[in-house]
Design an enzyme around this catalytic site. Structure first.
Site, PDB file in Angstrom:
ATOM      1  N   HIS A  94       6.351  -6.208 -13.166  1.00 51.14           N
ATOM      2  CA  HIS A  94       7.356  -6.217 -12.102  1.00 51.14           C
ATOM      3  C   HIS A  94       8.721  -6.729 -12.551  1.00 51.14           C
ATOM      4  O   HIS A  94       9.720  -6.442 -11.899  1.00 51.14           O
ATOM      5  CB  HIS A  94       6.865  -7.015 -10.896  1.00 51.14           C
ATOM      6  CG  HIS A  94       5.818  -6.285 -10.092  1.00 51.14           C
ATOM      7  ND1 HIS A  94       4.604  -5.908 -10.629  1.00 51.14           N
ATOM      8  CD2 HIS A  94       5.808  -5.844  -8.804  1.00 51.14           C
ATOM      9  CE1 HIS A  94       3.891  -5.283  -9.697  1.00 51.14           C
ATOM     10  NE2 HIS A  94       4.599  -5.232  -8.579  1.00 51.14           N
ATOM     11  N   HIS A 121      11.252  -4.182 -11.425  1.00 47.90           N
ATOM     12  CA  HIS A 121      12.273  -4.468 -10.404  1.00 47.90           C
ATOM     13  C   HIS A 121      13.672  -4.138 -10.924  1.00 47.90           C
ATOM     14  O   HIS A 121      14.515  -3.630 -10.179  1.00 47.90           O
ATOM     15  CB  HIS A 121      12.229  -5.938  -9.976  1.00 47.90           C
ATOM     16  CG  HIS A 121      11.096  -6.243  -9.049  1.00 47.90           C
ATOM     17  ND1 HIS A 121      10.525  -7.493  -8.963  1.00 47.90           N
ATOM     18  CD2 HIS A 121      10.432  -5.462  -8.159  1.00 47.90           C
ATOM     19  CE1 HIS A 121       9.549  -7.467  -8.059  1.00 47.90           C
ATOM     20  NE2 HIS A 121       9.478  -6.241  -7.563  1.00 47.90           N
ATOM     21  N   ARG A 123       5.494 -18.197  17.951  1.00 49.27           N
ATOM     22  CA  ARG A 123       5.021 -19.011  16.821  1.00 49.27           C
ATOM     23  C   ARG A 123       3.675 -18.560  16.267  1.00 49.27           C
ATOM     24  O   ARG A 123       2.913 -19.316  15.713  1.00 49.27           O
ATOM     25  CB  ARG A 123       4.955 -20.492  17.182  1.00 49.27           C
ATOM     26  CG  ARG A 123       6.285 -21.053  17.546  1.00 49.27           C
ATOM     27  CD  ARG A 123       6.314 -22.555  17.366  1.00 49.27           C
ATOM     28  NE  ARG A 123       7.654 -23.032  17.601  1.00 49.27           N
ATOM     29  CZ  ARG A 123       8.163 -23.236  18.804  1.00 49.27           C
ATOM     30  NH1 ARG A 123       7.435 -23.037  19.866  1.00 49.27           N
ATOM     31  NH2 ARG A 123       9.398 -23.653  18.933  1.00 49.27           N
ATOM     32  N   HIS A 140       8.065   2.525  -6.344  1.00 44.35           N
ATOM     33  CA  HIS A 140       7.739   1.195  -6.851  1.00 44.35           C
ATOM     34  C   HIS A 140       6.658   1.250  -7.944  1.00 44.35           C
ATOM     35  O   HIS A 140       6.813   0.667  -9.019  1.00 44.35           O
ATOM     36  CB  HIS A 140       7.305   0.298  -5.697  1.00 44.35           C
ATOM     37  CG  HIS A 140       6.854  -1.057  -6.116  1.00 44.35           C
ATOM     38  ND1 HIS A 140       7.723  -1.998  -6.621  1.00 44.35           N
ATOM     39  CD2 HIS A 140       5.617  -1.625  -6.140  1.00 44.35           C
ATOM     40  CE1 HIS A 140       7.039  -3.089  -6.923  1.00 44.35           C
ATOM     41  NE2 HIS A 140       5.767  -2.883  -6.637  1.00 44.35           N
ATOM     42  N   GLU A 178      -0.840  -0.412  -9.207  1.00 48.86           N
ATOM     43  CA  GLU A 178      -1.293  -1.777  -8.885  1.00 48.86           C
ATOM     44  C   GLU A 178      -2.783  -1.939  -9.230  1.00 48.86           C
ATOM     45  O   GLU A 178      -3.204  -2.992  -9.709  1.00 48.86           O
ATOM     46  CB  GLU A 178      -1.051  -2.121  -7.409  1.00 48.86           C
ATOM     47  CG  GLU A 178       0.378  -1.896  -6.884  1.00 48.86           C
ATOM     48  CD  GLU A 178       1.435  -2.913  -7.374  1.00 48.86           C
ATOM     49  OE1 GLU A 178       1.064  -3.920  -8.015  1.00 48.86           O
ATOM     50  OE2 GLU A 178       2.640  -2.665  -7.123  1.00 48.86           O
ATOM     51  N   ARG A 236      -0.286 -17.256  -9.106  1.00 48.97           N
ATOM     52  CA  ARG A 236      -0.030 -16.008  -8.396  1.00 48.97           C
ATOM     53  C   ARG A 236       1.008 -15.155  -9.130  1.00 48.97           C
ATOM     54  O   ARG A 236       1.114 -13.956  -8.905  1.00 48.97           O
ATOM     55  CB  ARG A 236       0.412 -16.339  -6.954  1.00 48.97           C
ATOM     56  CG  ARG A 236       0.241 -15.180  -6.002  1.00 48.97           C
ATOM     57  CD  ARG A 236       0.396 -15.575  -4.547  1.00 48.97           C
ATOM     58  NE  ARG A 236       0.563 -14.355  -3.767  1.00 48.97           N
ATOM     59  CZ  ARG A 236       0.320 -14.228  -2.482  1.00 48.97           C
ATOM     60  NH1 ARG A 236      -0.091 -15.247  -1.781  1.00 48.97           N
ATOM     61  NH2 ARG A 236       0.496 -13.075  -1.871  1.00 48.97           N
TER      62      ARG A 236
HETATM   63  N1  NAD Z   1       3.244  -8.096   1.284  1.00 48.49           N
HETATM   64  C1  NAD Z   1       2.934  -7.832   0.042  1.00 48.49           C
HETATM   65  O1  NAD Z   1       2.271  -8.618  -0.642  1.00 48.49           O
HETATM   66  C2  NAD Z   1       3.392  -6.537  -0.539  1.00 48.49           C
HETATM   67  C3  NAD Z   1       2.815  -6.057  -1.721  1.00 48.49           C
HETATM   68  C4  NAD Z   1       3.199  -4.801  -2.181  1.00 48.49           C
HETATM   69  C5  NAD Z   1       4.136  -4.061  -1.470  1.00 48.49           C
HETATM   70  N2  NAD Z   1       4.675  -4.565  -0.342  1.00 48.49           N
HETATM   71  C6  NAD Z   1       5.653  -3.798   0.446  1.00 48.49           C
HETATM   72  O2  NAD Z   1       5.035  -2.600   0.861  1.00 48.49           O
HETATM   73  C7  NAD Z   1       6.014  -1.611   1.051  1.00 48.49           C
HETATM   74  C8  NAD Z   1       5.536  -0.328   0.406  1.00 48.49           C
HETATM   75  O3  NAD Z   1       4.358   0.078   1.034  1.00 48.49           O
HETATM   76  P1  NAD Z   1       3.734   1.538   0.845  1.00 48.49           P
HETATM   77  O4  NAD Z   1       3.777   1.881  -0.585  1.00 48.49           O
HETATM   78  O5  NAD Z   1       2.447   1.538   1.572  1.00 48.49           O
HETATM   79  O6  NAD Z   1       4.821   2.478   1.531  1.00 48.49           O
HETATM   80  P2  NAD Z   1       5.062   2.951   3.055  1.00 48.49           P
HETATM   81  O7  NAD Z   1       4.551   1.965   4.002  1.00 48.49           O
HETATM   82  O8  NAD Z   1       6.492   3.313   3.129  1.00 48.49           O
HETATM   83  O9  NAD Z   1       4.184   4.284   3.146  1.00 48.49           O
HETATM   84  C9  NAD Z   1       4.511   5.383   2.345  1.00 48.49           C
HETATM   85  C10 NAD Z   1       4.585   6.669   3.171  1.00 48.49           C
HETATM   86  O10 NAD Z   1       3.264   7.143   3.447  1.00 48.49           O
HETATM   87  C11 NAD Z   1       3.127   7.421   4.837  1.00 48.49           C
HETATM   88  N3  NAD Z   1       1.708   7.179   5.137  1.00 48.49           N
HETATM   89  C12 NAD Z   1       1.098   5.987   5.231  1.00 48.49           C
HETATM   90  N4  NAD Z   1      -0.223   6.162   5.378  1.00 48.49           N
HETATM   91  C13 NAD Z   1      -0.455   7.486   5.393  1.00 48.49           C
HETATM   92  C14 NAD Z   1      -1.618   8.285   5.499  1.00 48.49           C
HETATM   93  N5  NAD Z   1      -2.840   7.745   5.582  1.00 48.49           N
HETATM   94  N6  NAD Z   1      -1.483   9.629   5.508  1.00 48.49           N
HETATM   95  C15 NAD Z   1      -0.257  10.183   5.384  1.00 48.49           C
HETATM   96  N7  NAD Z   1       0.881   9.486   5.240  1.00 48.49           N
HETATM   97  C16 NAD Z   1       0.775   8.151   5.247  1.00 48.49           C
HETATM   98  C17 NAD Z   1       4.100   6.491   5.507  1.00 48.49           C
HETATM   99  O11 NAD Z   1       4.443   6.957   6.791  1.00 48.49           O
HETATM  100  C18 NAD Z   1       5.263   6.525   4.520  1.00 48.49           C
HETATM  101  O12 NAD Z   1       6.072   7.635   4.747  1.00 48.49           O
HETATM  102  C19 NAD Z   1       7.304  -2.160   0.475  1.00 48.49           C
HETATM  103  O13 NAD Z   1       8.143  -2.553   1.527  1.00 48.49           O
HETATM  104  C20 NAD Z   1       6.865  -3.367  -0.318  1.00 48.49           C
HETATM  105  O14 NAD Z   1       7.848  -4.379  -0.368  1.00 48.49           O
HETATM  106  C21 NAD Z   1       4.316  -5.773   0.140  1.00 48.49           C
HETATM  107 ZN    ZN Z   2       4.068  -4.125  -6.831  1.00 52.92          ZN
END
Ligand code: NAD
Ligand code: ZN
Length: 359
Positions: free
Chosen positions: A249, A253, A121, A266, A185, A242
């Site tokens: 998006h 999307h 939890r 994205h 972003e 928010r």
């Molecule tokens: N929670 C939220 O509010 C929110 C907001 C935006 C996106 N997201 C989510 O985030 C995800 C996308 O995240 P992302 O764009 O970070 O992609 P990701 O986490 O897939 O990372 C992208 C790639 O970069 C590599 N990587 C990460 N850091 C690195 C570094 N310092 N050096 C070399 N390689 C590195 C990773 O291994 C991966 O292959 C999606 O699932 C999306 O839904 C969530």
């Molecule tokens: Zn986004």
């Protein structure tokens, strides 16, 4: 170092920006006393690059550290992986007060956050974001979750971290296209909330692959500040504020779904979506032509795509728009810019205008 304080009453937390991974240990002991165990969740690549520095920093202050690896990629942001993580935490005899450290991009942050929110939890969660997307977006605001085969982020929670630790030097190893992804972003924040920030980006942004640490610190700081101010006013997406974070998006999307998440990253889809929303606003006479042009030009400057692909006309797009989470009472919500630094939500975009924009 800069600090952004996210003020959410009892769930308030700091975002430390421009810090070193090697300095995390002492700060963790301050935030999470009463435990000598901690877990790092990361992937193989990041473990090789940064695991050792982080582990050393934690061990030096007396933590017993275990690293759990998850496979790399969005397709592993699943319930199955979450379950594997639960099993590993059980095996490690993790207790209620032991912090879980998410070292990675948004995929690791969302998955690890979901597991932290639900295991026993709720365990303390520390976000150590390593992509620009994670540093300016996913690690802040408390949305954690996983995907289902039917769609992205369908299961999740609002669960705020104990703190966020942003080392900007890790961006040096990040692929260029991932940097651009993050910039979509970053630019979004300027458009929706702060003209001064947009002007700053316009003035100083150049080759995304060669940005100074000082510049990165400034843009990450200002982005975190804008996002956290919005989240503070509408933590669980209840008042609608928010929603402005969804600028770009709605169409973004749709484009991701139409192309089965294979063609556009994205940030690229969001960039095209922001241009689409801006053109809608221009045609509805909500924003001046010159301001709309500045938006498109800044996105082009960081080499993000801006053109809606011709083959996806309104007939193809409409069913996806109607299925989007942003539909309320059968009306499609669009976040539209009225000037740089200000957006409004409208649900009365005429089909005729949509048709013209998606050409
Ligand atoms: N929670 C939220 O509010 C929110 C907001 C935006 C996106 N997201 C989510 O985030 C995800 C996308 O995240 P992302 O764009 O970070 O992609 P990701 O986490 O897939 O990372 C992208 C790639 O970069 C590599 N990587 C990460 N850091 C690195 C570094 N310092 N050096 C070399 N390689 C590195 C990773 O291994 C991966 O292959 C999606 O699932 C999306 O839904 C969530
Ligand atoms: Zn986004």
């Amino acid at each position: 170092m800069k600090i952004v304080k996210v003020k959410l009453g009892k769930r308030s937390y700091p975002i430390y920006i421009g810090v070193d991974l090697s300095a995390l240990g002492p700060v963790l002991t301050r935030h999470c006393p009463n435990t000598h165990k901690t877990i790092i969740v990361t992937n193989e690549l990041l473990s090789e690059l940064y695991g050792e520095i982080l582990e050393k920093s934690l061990k030096t202050v007396g933590y017993q550290v275990r690293t759990i690896l998850v496979p790399d990629g969005e397709k592993y942001k699943t319930l199955e992986q979450a379950e594997k993580l639960y099993q590993s935490l059980l095996k490690e005899k993790i207790e209620r007060f032991s912090p879980i450290i998410a070292l990675g991009g948004g995929v690791i942050g969302d998955l690890t956050g979901f597991v932290s929110a639900t295991f026993l939890r709720g365990l303390p969660l520390v976000q150590v974001p390593t992509t620009l997307v994670a540093q300016v977006d996913s690690s802040i605001g408390g949305k954690v979750g996983i995907d289902l085969p039917e769609g992205k982020n369908l299961v999740g929670a609002f669960y705020q971290p104990t703190f966020v630790w942003i080392d900007l030097k890790v961006l040096e190893t990040l692929a260029l296209e991932e940097m651009r992804n993050g910039f979509a972003e970053v630019i979004k924040y300027g458009i929706i909330q702060e003209a001064k920030f947009f002007n700053y980006l316009e003035m100083w942004v150049s080759d995304v692959g060669h940005l100074s640490l000082k510049f990165l610190e400034e843009i990450v700081y200002r982005s975190c500040k804008i996002k956290s101010e919005i989240v503070q006013k509408d933590e669980c997406e209840r008042t609608g504020l928010r929603r402005i974070l969804n600028f770009g998006h709605t169409l973004g999307h749709v484009l991701e779904a139409l192309t089965k998440y294979r063609i556009y990253k994205h940030g690229e889809a969001v960039s095209i979506g922001m241009v689409g929303a801006t053109k809608i606003a221009e045609k509805m006479k909500l924003i001046k032509k010159e301001e709309a042009e500045r938006i498109v030009n800044l996105l082009k400057k960081v080499e993000l795509p801006t053109n809606w692909p011709k083959k996806y006309k309104l007939e193809k797009v409409y069913p996806y728009l109607e299925h989007d989470k942003k539909v309320k009472n059968g009306k499609i919500n669009f976040v539209l810019p009225v000037k740089i630094g200000q957006v409004i939500v409208r649900n009365d975009v005429p089909k005729k205008i949509l048709n013209k924009v998606l050409k």
